[in-house]
Design a protein around this motif. Structure first.
Motif, PDB file in Angstrom:
ATOM      1  N   UNK A  64      64.413 -42.287  51.889  1.00 19.81           N
ATOM      2  CA  UNK A  64      63.121 -41.703  52.194  1.00 19.81           C
ATOM      3  C   UNK A  64      61.827 -42.004  51.468  1.00 19.81           C
ATOM      4  N   UNK A  65      62.113 -43.097  50.399  1.00 19.00           N
ATOM      5  CA  UNK A  65      60.696 -43.477  49.822  1.00 19.00           C
ATOM      6  C   UNK A  65      60.420 -44.633  50.477  1.00 19.00           C
ATOM      7  N   UNK A  66      60.916 -44.874  51.536  1.00 20.42           N
ATOM      8  CA  UNK A  66      60.146 -45.988  52.697  1.00 20.42           C
ATOM      9  C   UNK A  66      59.707 -45.132  53.714  1.00 20.42           C
ATOM     10  N   UNK A  67      58.339 -44.716  53.947  1.00 19.90           N
ATOM     11  CA  UNK A  67      57.935 -43.917  54.912  1.00 19.90           C
ATOM     12  C   UNK A  67      58.280 -44.115  56.306  1.00 19.90           C
ATOM     13  N   UNK A  68      58.191 -45.629  56.429  1.00 21.87           N
ATOM     14  CA  UNK A  68      58.535 -45.972  57.923  1.00 21.87           C
ATOM     15  C   UNK A  68      59.972 -45.904  58.380  1.00 21.87           C
ATOM     16  N   UNK A  69      60.819 -45.531  57.564  1.00 23.71           N
ATOM     17  CA  UNK A  69      62.137 -45.342  57.787  1.00 23.71           C
ATOM     18  C   UNK A  69      62.387 -43.767  58.449  1.00 23.71           C
ATOM     19  N   UNK A  70      61.197 -42.944  58.138  1.00 20.53           N
ATOM     20  CA  UNK A  70      61.440 -41.730  58.454  1.00 20.53           C
ATOM     21  C   UNK A  70      60.840 -41.481  60.061  1.00 20.53           C
ATOM     22  N   UNK A  71      60.322 -42.588  60.441  1.00 15.22           N
ATOM     23  CA  UNK A  71      59.352 -42.429  62.065  1.00 15.22           C
ATOM     24  C   UNK A  71      60.621 -42.237  63.168  1.00 15.22           C
ATOM     25  N   UNK A  72      61.713 -42.740  63.008  1.00 16.95           N
ATOM     26  CA  UNK A  72      62.480 -42.992  64.305  1.00 16.95           C
ATOM     27  C   UNK A  72      63.152 -41.582  64.424  1.00 16.95           C
ATOM     28  N   UNK A  73      63.873 -40.964  63.426  1.00 16.61           N
ATOM     29  CA  UNK A  73      64.358 -39.368  63.635  1.00 16.61           C
ATOM     30  C   UNK A  73      63.786 -38.569  62.368  1.00 16.61           C
ATOM     31  N   UNK A  74      62.396 -38.094  62.449  1.00 17.29           N
ATOM     32  CA  UNK A  74      61.553 -37.476  61.303  1.00 17.29           C
ATOM     33  C   UNK A  74      62.195 -36.360  60.907  1.00 17.29           C
ATOM     34  N   UNK A  75      62.767 -35.632  61.899  1.00 12.83           N
ATOM     35  CA  UNK A  75      63.245 -34.149  61.471  1.00 12.83           C
ATOM     36  C   UNK A  75      64.837 -34.032  61.744  1.00 12.83           C
ATOM     37  N   UNK A  76      65.543 -33.334  60.865  1.00 14.42           N
ATOM     38  CA  UNK A  76      67.224 -33.095  61.394  1.00 14.42           C
ATOM     39  C   UNK A  76      66.927 -32.532  62.795  1.00 14.42           C
ATOM     40  N   UNK A  77      68.111 -32.788  63.235  1.00 22.20           N
ATOM     41  CA  UNK A  77      68.131 -32.634  64.883  1.00 22.20           C
ATOM     42  C   UNK A  77      69.649 -32.307  65.368  1.00 22.20           C
ATOM     43  N   UNK A  78      69.852 -31.711  66.411  1.00 22.18           N
ATOM     44  CA  UNK A  78      71.045 -31.759  66.855  1.00 22.18           C
ATOM     45  C   UNK A  78      71.347 -32.298  68.441  1.00 22.18           C
ATOM     46  N   UNK A  79      72.130 -32.884  68.711  1.00 26.46           N
ATOM     47  CA  UNK A  79      72.028 -33.597  69.919  1.00 26.46           C
ATOM     48  C   UNK A  79      73.192 -32.795  70.919  1.00 26.46           C
ATOM     49  N   UNK A  80      72.692 -32.349  72.175  1.00 28.65           N
ATOM     50  CA  UNK A  80      73.505 -31.344  72.901  1.00 28.65           C
ATOM     51  C   UNK A  80      73.454 -31.734  74.469  1.00 28.65           C
ATOM     52  N   UNK A  81      74.507 -31.668  75.015  1.00 28.72           N
ATOM     53  CA  UNK A  81      74.477 -31.810  76.697  1.00 28.72           C
ATOM     54  C   UNK A  81      73.560 -30.902  77.329  1.00 28.72           C
ATOM     55  N   UNK A  82      72.900 -31.257  78.530  1.00 27.43           N
ATOM     56  CA  UNK A  82      72.134 -30.652  79.336  1.00 27.43           C
ATOM     57  C   UNK A  82      72.695 -29.310  79.573  1.00 27.43           C
ATOM     58  N   UNK A  83      73.772 -29.139  80.031  1.00 24.72           N
ATOM     59  CA  UNK A  83      74.558 -27.949  80.393  1.00 24.72           C
ATOM     60  C   UNK A  83      74.806 -27.016  79.334  1.00 24.72           C
ATOM     61  N   UNK A  84      75.084 -27.414  78.190  1.00 26.54           N
ATOM     62  CA  UNK A  84      75.432 -26.493  76.926  1.00 26.54           C
ATOM     63  C   UNK A  84      74.036 -26.054  76.508  1.00 26.54           C
ATOM     64  N   UNK A  85      72.968 -26.766  76.599  1.00 23.74           N
ATOM     65  CA  UNK A  85      71.519 -26.558  76.137  1.00 23.74           C
ATOM     66  C   UNK A  85      71.262 -25.273  77.162  1.00 23.74           C
ATOM     67  N   UNK A  86      71.358 -25.612  78.570  1.00 28.47           N
ATOM     68  CA  UNK A  86      70.793 -24.601  79.324  1.00 28.47           C
ATOM     69  C   UNK A  86      71.780 -23.118  79.062  1.00 28.47           C
ATOM     70  N   UNK A  87      72.926 -23.326  78.849  1.00 30.32           N
ATOM     71  CA  UNK A  87      73.656 -22.125  78.765  1.00 30.32           C
ATOM     72  C   UNK A  87      73.512 -21.382  77.320  1.00 30.32           C
ATOM     73  N   UNK A  88      73.061 -22.067  76.308  1.00 32.63           N
ATOM     74  CA  UNK A  88      72.695 -21.357  75.313  1.00 32.63           C
ATOM     75  C   UNK A  88      71.119 -20.924  75.152  1.00 32.63           C
ATOM     76  N   UNK A  89      70.507 -21.291  76.288  1.00 39.92           N
ATOM     77  CA  UNK A  89      68.952 -21.013  76.259  1.00 39.92           C
ATOM     78  C   UNK A  89      68.219 -21.819  75.474  1.00 39.92           C
ATOM     79  N   UNK A  90      68.655 -23.196  74.958  1.00 37.49           N
ATOM     80  CA  UNK A  90      67.623 -23.844  74.423  1.00 37.49           C
ATOM     81  C   UNK A  90      66.812 -24.864  75.149  1.00 37.49           C
ATOM     82  N   UNK A  91      65.947 -25.450  74.547  1.00 34.13           N
ATOM     83  CA  UNK A  91      65.157 -26.618  75.364  1.00 34.13           C
ATOM     84  C   UNK A  91      65.128 -27.894  74.494  1.00 34.13           C
ATOM     85  N   UNK A  92      64.742 -28.826  75.228  1.00 28.93           N
ATOM     86  CA  UNK A  92      64.631 -30.178  74.544  1.00 28.93           C
ATOM     87  C   UNK A  92      63.413 -29.846  73.498  1.00 28.93           C
TER      88      UNK A  92
END
Length: 907
Positions: free
Chosen positions: A608-636
């Motif tokens: 994290x001391x090299x700012x350019x390394x933060x640009x690919x995935x800048x925030x914490x995330x969760x990766x989910x299947x489209x059907x699971x996202x729809x069922x839970x009511x969350x959007x991309x």
């Protein structure tokens, strides 16, 4: 100006690095060492950015005792006094240490010697327990020693490579590139990827098996059974060099069944599975690469042995291009095991149950007449160790170069145990980690560019890590700290080292000490005894064993079919597959998978001391299947919440078809220093493998729900202004926040469920200067504002969803200007130049090339990776972004072709 050759401090590939130190004493550039046999000049994006992670800012520079800076003399004397008091009151076993694969071998050696040899406690373990313990246990059960049989050249000589539970493209990118080049040179080479997720490693796959999480042992038991059914067992090899086939095969046949039954159990296509079985059984030169996806399980050791069984049964070991190859997660996980860094080890690959080991080590260290003597049994493994702290059994804990407040499972319980422990000592180089608030004594340690010693990579190759810069302030090397304390505890003679080469020499002598006959040990580097300072400084990379018989090292093990067991035979073990111990339920219906991402390392204290390394995935995330996202009511790109029995995780949602239905992936890297509630380990229970003690980090159970928010905002604050803010600003109490280091400023993504009626009231409290510019739309709740003080941009705010953000590179540049021009000042609220186009999410971190630019180039006719590289330079350095480039090419090529067809030809 001069150059120095050293070793990368990230993953276990162990890449050689050539570093340039300028006349001002600054490490100004790094590149891959073209002569190092691990990488031959290649570096991944993290390694290429090493020089950007240095500097004294954010470093610990003075010892602290009970929150007060003190001298080294005062700190070490206090530690000695408190340790002696606790030992006198509660016994030697009340003292423990928790080490790290980030330590050098010499650091590890003296720590193990002090705690086990002279303090008489067995309770010394390492964070390698979290990534490598099951692989180690599997090798020891099969071969009699923790011995990786393969080398990296085998990846180029193989006819078939099987990747199991390893996203090599992201986690070990240099090895991935070696395989990719080898595959281009040998079109007959095949690659099979076995992973629940479709990862970037699939780009080179000839066959992909998206198995059900936890079904690896079923898969390989089925393979063993099919090899027998198709008469593909190497009976000559089995009879001469192994034992246990009948029991292993019987267990495989009873638990696997037919190909169709295995396919159903693993939830893969039967025809594809049969193809994999045919390829493996038919080829001799097969390498199976496996990593955390196999190891981090309550049955990880059994999974490793299921893989090894198949290699032994087919004689696919001890040959060029053949063998079961565990890929190490940390730079010196193997070096730590060589010196006894695990709680079930003594030293030099000797365990407590190694015949005569306690007597041998005690005589070598001259502790045989001391009281206490060496422990007579193993200590607590990592999770057990913190259980013992929680019970009050362990009274003093010294943690070196790792952060169990983040990395161990069920972090809330770990933190409670640390809070309860009477004495917590932390050796650390970073001034701000989640662990430090629990430390009674903090010791400033040297970092990568300053440390001097050796590390051992995944192929048993010992390399020098050379110190190029002096430690900042009063920071010391870990071996120095340990030895100085040992002297104050009365062990002066045994720890009177002046240089790490003396420690290495003792380590090498111990490896060869009485290493013959019944106690013969495979790990032996006695051929490196007596190097002296000059020889140590000049030490070239070399693979152990290094002996009088093999003075140049040993590239491959077991070529003669002789193993490290008492009878010289390898063992096949009967494996009964077990699914994840943490079952899914109505309350927690999704299977959790955790792992690393491409541009980050562990808890980001370095990357994290090299700012350019933060640009690919800048925030914490969760990766989910489209059907699971729809069922839970969350959007991309919306915010979501994962809940488990042990805690919760809040992050940005990424909807992806690469996920299997019913599963979710989260990264391990984010800590409380970078976000409010995205510790992946908070979702993992303290379930471990009964053999290895490794936690089941790959198989949590969670529920997914949207994070309802009234507003989202993006805030940028100049680094120079950060000092005037509280350590944790008020906005870090929002329902969601993430801090993203940038060049010259810090970015916060913020969200909360409480409505804000007047943004300017909290702005006055939050920010270092009043609003100089603002634009507000009360009807939509949108706001943009900026603070300019003495001609410099100090902060910038946008209230609105992140998808409305301009490209932040333009704003980042403004924070690095000494004075904002009138033209730029007029464009501050827009956040970009007039007519500027957002470059989109960064795909190529090496050259900071965004997705929009890549798509535009494709639409203009650059419809190959080579053409994109020629135009934009993306994919031309470390190559880690090439799989993403290919995905974009696949998506956009039809549009590019349509764009190039004249309208008159369109029917």
């Amino acid at each position: 100006m001069h150059q120095a050759k050293t070793t990368c401090p990230y993953c276990g590939v162990g890449c050689g690095v050539t570093a340039t130190v300028d006349d001002a004493g600054t490490l100004s550039a790094v590149e891959g060492d073209r002569e190092h046999p691990a990488n031959f000049g290649r570096l991944c994006v993290k390694g290429s950015a090493l020089h950007e992670t240095l500097g004294e800012q954010g470093r610990l520079t003075r010892p602290r005792v009970d929150g007060v800076e003190v001298s080294w003399e005062a700190a070490l004397s206090t530690i000695a006094e408190r340790l002696n008091t606790l030992r006198a009151e509660h016994g030697n076993h009340s003292v423990a240490a928790y080490l790290s694969g980030q330590l050098l071998t010499e650091d590890y050696y003296v720590a193990n010697k002090l705690f086990k040899g002279f303090l008489g406690t067995p309770h010394l373990d390492t964070n390698s327990r979290l990534c490598m313990a099951s692989a180690v246990a599997g090798y020891k059960r099969a071969f009699g020693a923790d011995a990786v049989p393969c080398n990296y050249e085998d990846l180029e000589d193989a006819e078939l490579i099987v990747l199991v539970g390893s996203n090599l493209a992201w986690n070990h990118p240099v090895l991935y590139q070696r395989i990719k080049v080898a595959k281009e040179r040998n079109p007959l080479m095949r690659v099979v990827v076995v992973d629940p997720r479709v990862t970037d490693s699939c780009e080179i796959a000839d066959l992909y098996l998206g198995i059900k999480p936890g079904s690896d042992a079923v898969l390989f038991n089925g393979l063993l059974a099919q090899m027998a059914a198709k008469r593909k067992l190497d009976h000559i090899y089995l009879e001469r060099h192994t034992q246990g086939l009948d029991e292993a095969l019987s267990a495989a046949q009873q638990t696997a069944g037919s190909v169709a039954e295995v396919a159903a159990a693993c939830e893969v296509d039967a025809e594809r599975l049969e193809t994999f079985y045919y390829w493996f059984a038919s080829q001799l030169h097969v390498v199976t690469l496996y990593s955390q996806g196999v190891n981090q399980s309550s049955s990880g050791t059994d999974k490793c042995n299921a893989i090894i069984n198949c290699h032994l049964a087919g004689g696919k070991i001890g040959l060029p291009g053949a063998g079961p190859f565990s890929i190490t997660g940390q730079p010196n996980a193997m070096g730590g095991r060589e010196v006894g860094g695990l709680a079930n080890q003594l030293a030099a690959h000797m365990d407590y149950d190694t015949p005569g080991a306690q007597d041998l080590v005690s005589r070598f260290w001259a502790t045989d007449n001391l009281e206490p003597s060496l422990p007579n049994g193993p200590g607590y493994k990592a999770v057990e160790l913190f259980d013992a702290i929680e019970r009050g059994e362990i009274k003093a804990l010294w943690i070196m170069a790792t952060n169990p407040a983040i990395s161990l499972p069920d972090t809330a319980r770990i933190r409670a145990a640390l809070e309860k422990c009477p004495l917590v000592i932390v050796s650390e180089c970073a001034a701000d980690t989640d662990l430090l608030p629990y430390a009674d004594i903090v010791l400033p340690a040297s970092g990568w560019s300053e440390k001097d010693g050796t590390v051992t990579n995944s192929e048993r190759r010992i390399s020098r890590q050379r110190g190029m810069l002096p430690p900042p302030g009063e920071a010391k090397h870990d071996w120095q700290i340990i030895c100085e304390l040992a002297k104050r505890l009365g062990f002066n003679e045994a720890f009177d080292y002046a240089h790490p080469h003396e420690i290495f020499d003792e380590h090498a002598r111990l490896s060869g000490f009485e290493n013959s006959g019944v106690t013969q040990r495979l790990f032996d580097i006695s051929g490196l005894v007596g190097l002296g300072l000059d020889g140590y400084d000049a030490l070239a990379p070399i693979q152990w064993p290094v002996t009088a018989a093999a003075p140049h090292g040993t590239a491959r093990l077991f070529e003669d079919g002789e193993f490290a067991t008492l009878d010289g035979r390898a063992r096949l073990l009967p494996i009964t597959p077990r699914g994840p111990e943490k079952a899914l339920s109505e309350a927690y219906p999704l299977r959790l998978n955790t792992g690393r991402i491409r541009d980050q390392w562990h808890t980001m204290t370095r990357t994290a001391r090299a700012p350019r390394l933060m640009n690919h995935r800048a925030e914490p995330f969760m990766e989910v299947h489209p059907e699971d996202a729809a069922q839970a009511g969350v959007n991309d790109q919306a915010l979501g919440v994962l809940t488990a029995a042990t805690g919760e995780y809040r992050a940005r949602v990424r909807v992806s078809n690469a996920q299997r239905r019913g599963e979710v992936f989260v990264p391990i890297h984010w800590t409380d220093r970078f976000t409010g509630n995205a510790r992946s380990s908070a979702l993992i229970e303290r379930i471990t493998d009964p053999v290895s003690g490794q936690p089941e980090a790959k198989h949590g159970a969670v529920a997914l729900a949207p994070l309802a928010t009234a507003w989202q905002a993006t805030l940028l604050v100049a680094d120079a202004a950060i000092a005037s803010l509280p350590a944790m600003p008020d906005w870090c109490e929002s329902d969601y926040w993430a801090r993203i280091p940038m060049r010259g400023c810090q970015r916060w993504q913020l969200a909360d469920c409480a409505t804000v009626s007047d943004w300017f009231a909290p702005l006055a409290e939050w920010l270092p200067a009043p609003a100089s510019l603002w634009s507000e739309d009360a009807a939509t709740g949108r706001l943009r504002a900026a603070g300019v003080e003495n001609g410099r941009l100090t902060w910038w705010l946008m209230v609105g969803p992140p998808n409305e953000l301009p490209g932040l590179a333009w704003l980042e540049a403004r924070f690095n200007e000494t004075a904002i021009s009138d033209t730029h000042r007029r464009r501050l609220l827009a956040g970009c130049d007039d007519g500027a186009v957002d470059s989109g999410p960064v795909v190529c971190s090496c050259h900071q090339v965004g997705q929009t630019a890549i798509v535009d180039a494709i639409l203009q006719g650059d419809t190959s990776v080579e053409a994109l590289g020629a135009r934009l330079a993306c994919g031309t350095q470390c190559g880690s972004c090439i799989p993403e480039l290919k995905s974009l090419l696949e998506e956009e090529r039809p549009h590019a072709r349509a764009k190039q067809i004249p309208a008159s030809e369109v029917v």
